[in-house]
Design a protein around this motif. Sequence first.
Motif, PDB file in Angstrom:
ATOM      1  N   ALA A  37       0.817  -1.211   0.000  1.00  0.00           N
ATOM      2  CA  ALA A  37       0.000   0.000   0.000  1.00  0.00           C
ATOM      3  C   ALA A  37       0.853   1.265   0.000  1.00  0.00           C
ATOM      4  O   ALA A  37       2.075   1.228   0.204  1.00  0.00           O
ATOM      5  CB  ALA A  37      -0.935  -0.003   1.215  1.00  0.00           C
ATOM      6  N   LEU A  38       0.169   2.385  -0.192  1.00  0.00           N
ATOM      7  CA  LEU A  38       0.858   3.676  -0.188  1.00  0.00           C
ATOM      8  C   LEU A  38       1.318   4.084   1.206  1.00  0.00           C
ATOM      9  O   LEU A  38       2.011   5.085   1.354  1.00  0.00           O
ATOM     10  CB  LEU A  38      -0.054   4.756  -0.789  1.00  0.00           C
ATOM     11  CG  LEU A  38      -0.413   4.569  -2.269  1.00  0.00           C
ATOM     12  CD1 LEU A  38      -1.130   5.804  -2.808  1.00  0.00           C
ATOM     13  CD2 LEU A  38       0.815   4.274  -3.119  1.00  0.00           C
ATOM     14  N   ASP A  39       0.940   3.291   2.239  1.00  0.00           N
ATOM     15  CA  ASP A  39       1.451   3.563   3.591  1.00  0.00           C
ATOM     16  C   ASP A  39       2.874   3.025   3.792  1.00  0.00           C
ATOM     17  O   ASP A  39       3.378   3.011   4.912  1.00  0.00           O
ATOM     18  CB  ASP A  39       0.506   2.999   4.658  1.00  0.00           C
ATOM     19  CG  ASP A  39       0.359   1.477   4.602  1.00  0.00           C
ATOM     20  OD1 ASP A  39       1.113   0.830   3.844  1.00  0.00           O
ATOM     21  OD2 ASP A  39      -0.500   0.933   5.318  1.00  0.00           O
ATOM     22  N   GLU A  40       3.503   2.579   2.680  1.00  0.00           N
ATOM     23  CA  GLU A  40       4.912   2.132   2.664  1.00  0.00           C
ATOM     24  C   GLU A  40       5.106   0.753   3.270  1.00  0.00           C
ATOM     25  O   GLU A  40       6.248   0.328   3.481  1.00  0.00           O
ATOM     26  CB  GLU A  40       5.845   3.161   3.352  1.00  0.00           C
ATOM     27  CG  GLU A  40       5.740   4.549   2.758  1.00  0.00           C
ATOM     28  CD  GLU A  40       6.423   5.627   3.574  1.00  0.00           C
ATOM     29  OE1 GLU A  40       7.207   5.288   4.490  1.00  0.00           O
ATOM     30  OE2 GLU A  40       6.172   6.816   3.293  1.00  0.00           O
ATOM     31  N   THR A  41       4.011   0.036   3.557  1.00  0.00           N
ATOM     32  CA  THR A  41       4.162  -1.284   4.172  1.00  0.00           C
ATOM     33  C   THR A  41       3.630  -2.385   3.260  1.00  0.00           C
ATOM     34  O   THR A  41       2.823  -2.161   2.362  1.00  0.00           O
ATOM     35  CB  THR A  41       3.410  -1.397   5.519  1.00  0.00           C
ATOM     36  OG1 THR A  41       2.003  -1.391   5.284  1.00  0.00           O
ATOM     37  CG2 THR A  41       3.805  -0.294   6.478  1.00  0.00           C
ATOM     38  N   VAL A  42       4.106  -3.591   3.580  1.00  0.00           N
ATOM     39  CA  VAL A  42       3.611  -4.832   2.997  1.00  0.00           C
ATOM     40  C   VAL A  42       3.032  -5.649   4.150  1.00  0.00           C
ATOM     41  O   VAL A  42       3.624  -5.698   5.238  1.00  0.00           O
ATOM     42  CB  VAL A  42       4.762  -5.596   2.311  1.00  0.00           C
ATOM     43  CG1 VAL A  42       4.335  -6.995   1.917  1.00  0.00           C
ATOM     44  CG2 VAL A  42       5.263  -4.816   1.101  1.00  0.00           C
ATOM     45  N   ARG A  43       1.880  -6.273   3.921  1.00  0.00           N
ATOM     46  CA  ARG A  43       1.255  -7.058   4.991  1.00  0.00           C
ATOM     47  C   ARG A  43       0.851  -8.429   4.467  1.00  0.00           C
ATOM     48  O   ARG A  43       0.552  -8.596   3.285  1.00  0.00           O
ATOM     49  CB  ARG A  43       0.031  -6.316   5.552  1.00  0.00           C
ATOM     50  CG  ARG A  43       0.437  -4.960   6.127  1.00  0.00           C
ATOM     51  CD  ARG A  43      -0.668  -4.206   6.822  1.00  0.00           C
ATOM     52  NE  ARG A  43      -0.148  -2.902   7.245  1.00  0.00           N
ATOM     53  CZ  ARG A  43      -0.739  -2.097   8.114  1.00  0.00           C
ATOM     54  NH1 ARG A  43      -1.892  -2.445   8.670  1.00  0.00           N
ATOM     55  NH2 ARG A  43      -0.200  -0.942   8.451  1.00  0.00           N
ATOM     56  N   THR A  55       3.733  -9.047  11.685  1.00  0.00           N
ATOM     57  CA  THR A  55       3.649  -7.587  11.752  1.00  0.00           C
ATOM     58  C   THR A  55       3.836  -6.998  10.355  1.00  0.00           C
ATOM     59  O   THR A  55       4.428  -7.630   9.483  1.00  0.00           O
ATOM     60  CB  THR A  55       4.756  -7.033  12.676  1.00  0.00           C
ATOM     61  OG1 THR A  55       6.024  -7.511  12.205  1.00  0.00           O
ATOM     62  CG2 THR A  55       4.563  -7.498  14.105  1.00  0.00           C
ATOM     63  N   PRO A  56       3.343  -5.759  10.143  1.00  0.00           N
ATOM     64  CA  PRO A  56       3.558  -5.122   8.837  1.00  0.00           C
ATOM     65  C   PRO A  56       5.057  -5.018   8.534  1.00  0.00           C
ATOM     66  O   PRO A  56       5.871  -4.749   9.427  1.00  0.00           O
ATOM     67  CB  PRO A  56       2.931  -3.736   9.015  1.00  0.00           C
ATOM     68  CG  PRO A  56       1.941  -3.895  10.117  1.00  0.00           C
ATOM     69  CD  PRO A  56       2.523  -4.928  11.038  1.00  0.00           C
ATOM     70  N   LEU A  57       5.407  -5.240   7.274  1.00  0.00           N
ATOM     71  CA  LEU A  57       6.805  -5.201   6.863  1.00  0.00           C
ATOM     72  C   LEU A  57       7.109  -3.845   6.248  1.00  0.00           C
ATOM     73  O   LEU A  57       6.422  -3.404   5.313  1.00  0.00           O
ATOM     74  CB  LEU A  57       7.082  -6.311   5.838  1.00  0.00           C
ATOM     75  CG  LEU A  57       6.738  -7.732   6.295  1.00  0.00           C
ATOM     76  CD1 LEU A  57       6.962  -8.726   5.168  1.00  0.00           C
ATOM     77  CD2 LEU A  57       7.566  -8.115   7.511  1.00  0.00           C
ATOM     78  N   GLY A  58       8.130  -3.191   6.789  1.00  0.00           N
ATOM     79  CA  GLY A  58       8.543  -1.888   6.281  1.00  0.00           C
ATOM     80  C   GLY A  58       9.678  -2.041   5.284  1.00  0.00           C
ATOM     81  O   GLY A  58       9.747  -3.001   4.526  1.00  0.00           O
ATOM     82  N   GLY A  59      10.589  -1.083   5.316  1.00  0.00           N
ATOM     83  CA  GLY A  59      11.757  -1.159   4.440  1.00  0.00           C
ATOM     84  C   GLY A  59      11.680  -0.244   3.242  1.00  0.00           C
ATOM     85  O   GLY A  59      12.662  -0.074   2.520  1.00  0.00           O
ATOM     86  N   HIS A  60      10.504   0.343   2.996  1.00  0.00           N
ATOM     87  CA  HIS A  60      10.385   1.320   1.908  1.00  0.00           C
ATOM     88  C   HIS A  60      10.124   2.703   2.502  1.00  0.00           C
ATOM     89  O   HIS A  60       9.546   2.832   3.577  1.00  0.00           O
ATOM     90  CB  HIS A  60       9.229   0.952   0.975  1.00  0.00           C
ATOM     91  CG  HIS A  60       9.492  -0.266   0.142  1.00  0.00           C
ATOM     92  ND1 HIS A  60      10.447  -0.305  -0.839  1.00  0.00           N
ATOM     93  CD2 HIS A  60       8.916  -1.492   0.144  1.00  0.00           C
ATOM     94  CE1 HIS A  60      10.453  -1.502  -1.410  1.00  0.00           C
ATOM     95  NE2 HIS A  60       9.532  -2.247  -0.825  1.00  0.00           N
ATOM     96  N   VAL A  90       9.359 -14.729   3.471  1.00  0.00           N
ATOM     97  CA  VAL A  90       7.946 -14.569   3.835  1.00  0.00           C
ATOM     98  C   VAL A  90       7.707 -14.887   5.306  1.00  0.00           C
ATOM     99  O   VAL A  90       6.945 -14.199   5.989  1.00  0.00           O
ATOM    100  CB  VAL A  90       7.071 -15.469   2.929  1.00  0.00           C
ATOM    101  CG1 VAL A  90       5.633 -15.539   3.451  1.00  0.00           C
ATOM    102  CG2 VAL A  90       7.089 -14.956   1.493  1.00  0.00           C
ATOM    103  N   ASP A  91       8.353 -15.925   5.832  1.00  0.00           N
ATOM    104  CA  ASP A  91       8.057 -16.344   7.202  1.00  0.00           C
ATOM    105  C   ASP A  91       8.740 -15.489   8.263  1.00  0.00           C
ATOM    106  O   ASP A  91       8.161 -15.244   9.321  1.00  0.00           O
ATOM    107  CB  ASP A  91       8.408 -17.819   7.380  1.00  0.00           C
ATOM    108  CG  ASP A  91       7.480 -18.713   6.552  1.00  0.00           C
ATOM    109  OD1 ASP A  91       6.270 -18.436   6.528  1.00  0.00           O
ATOM    110  OD2 ASP A  91       7.961 -19.657   5.910  1.00  0.00           O
ATOM    111  N   SER A  92       9.949 -15.008   7.979  1.00  0.00           N
ATOM    112  CA  SER A  92      10.661 -14.206   8.985  1.00  0.00           C
ATOM    113  C   SER A  92      10.565 -12.707   8.727  1.00  0.00           C
ATOM    114  O   SER A  92      10.790 -11.897   9.624  1.00  0.00           O
ATOM    115  CB  SER A  92      12.142 -14.605   9.026  1.00  0.00           C
ATOM    116  OG  SER A  92      12.808 -14.141   7.866  1.00  0.00           O
ATOM    117  N   GLY A  93      10.269 -12.317   7.482  1.00  0.00           N
ATOM    118  CA  GLY A  93      10.251 -10.897   7.128  1.00  0.00           C
ATOM    119  C   GLY A  93      11.621 -10.321   6.852  1.00  0.00           C
ATOM    120  O   GLY A  93      11.747  -9.137   6.516  1.00  0.00           O
ATOM    121  N   ALA A  94      12.672 -11.131   6.998  1.00  0.00           N
ATOM    122  CA  ALA A  94      14.043 -10.629   6.823  1.00  0.00           C
ATOM    123  C   ALA A  94      14.315 -10.285   5.360  1.00  0.00           C
ATOM    124  O   ALA A  94      13.883 -10.995   4.447  1.00  0.00           O
ATOM    125  CB  ALA A  94      15.040 -11.684   7.294  1.00  0.00           C
TER     126      ALA A  94
END
Length: 322
Positions: A37-43, A55-60, A90-94
């Motif tokens: 989404a435009l909120d900069e996260t992936v869920r 948890t939501p994934l950031g990084g952007h 996908v499982d760790s978010g790393a």
Amino acid sequence: MKLAGLKSVENAHDESIWAVDWVPATDRRPALLLTGALDETVRLWKPDELSREGTPLGGHCLGVVSVAAHPSGAIAASASLDSFVRVFDVDSGATIATLEAPPSEVWGMRFDPKGNTLAVAGGGSASIKLWDTSTWQLIATLNVPRPEATRPSDKSVVGKFVLSVAWSPDGKRLACGSVDGTVSIFDVARAKFLHHLEGHYMPVRSLVFSPSDPRVLFTASDDGHIHIYDSEGKSLIGAMSGHSSWVLCVDVSPDGAAVATGSSDRTVRLWDLSMRAAAQTMTNHSDQVWGVAFRPPGGAGVRSGRLASVSDDKSISLYDYS
């Protein structure tokens, strides 16, 4: 064939949701829904109850415009207006890799069916970039040629701004859609442009090959039409219309019998390919629908089809497809 609404999640993200894909099931877990989404996260979301997974994934640092899941289900990628593609577990978010591109050079992206290559639609460079998924090195750039009638001095390259990309089910062909409505077909093994498919006159934001016939390509355009092409024979073999505004996204059911589309008219439509007509219109969303995605087959105990849709209204809707 029909869709039945199962669940909707309001405010699934803090801003407009522009991207959706399914992460295939693994030995340890079912398929998951992936949104950006435009909120900069992936869920990530559980497939039936649409409850949040992790948890939501950031990084952007800017909005996410595209997400793509690897066929193994182990990794996925997100592309952002910040010009980075983030590849993550996908499982760790790393984070596994960060692929850098020039500004406005990352739009749609897709892993090939075997998972060896990530294809990224390259925006203003009028190209598709191919990344090796074992080394995360750039291995090829497929350039969309200008129409023969234009001179190099013309600004026509702007019209070839590439928005969308799709792999054929055998991995031998790539298709990309451009702002000017042309669709380009490439031979992947030879890294060679083959031909354009014409018929749309406005941006092609989404396209997908049929899982049951690798020649057949479905395209969605701002001109309000869904086209069906013979991608090898360069011919338009069908067209479907019914949306009252831009068609922003298209996906094909795993059985190849139906396509789903989302539009800026705020509806999701299911199309019966044998009739080449709309079988159903869903009105769950209150704003334009940027993504539709059928769940891939496979996974323990999975008996029924699923379709997900995402929208500028910040919601996700999940439907049963039967």
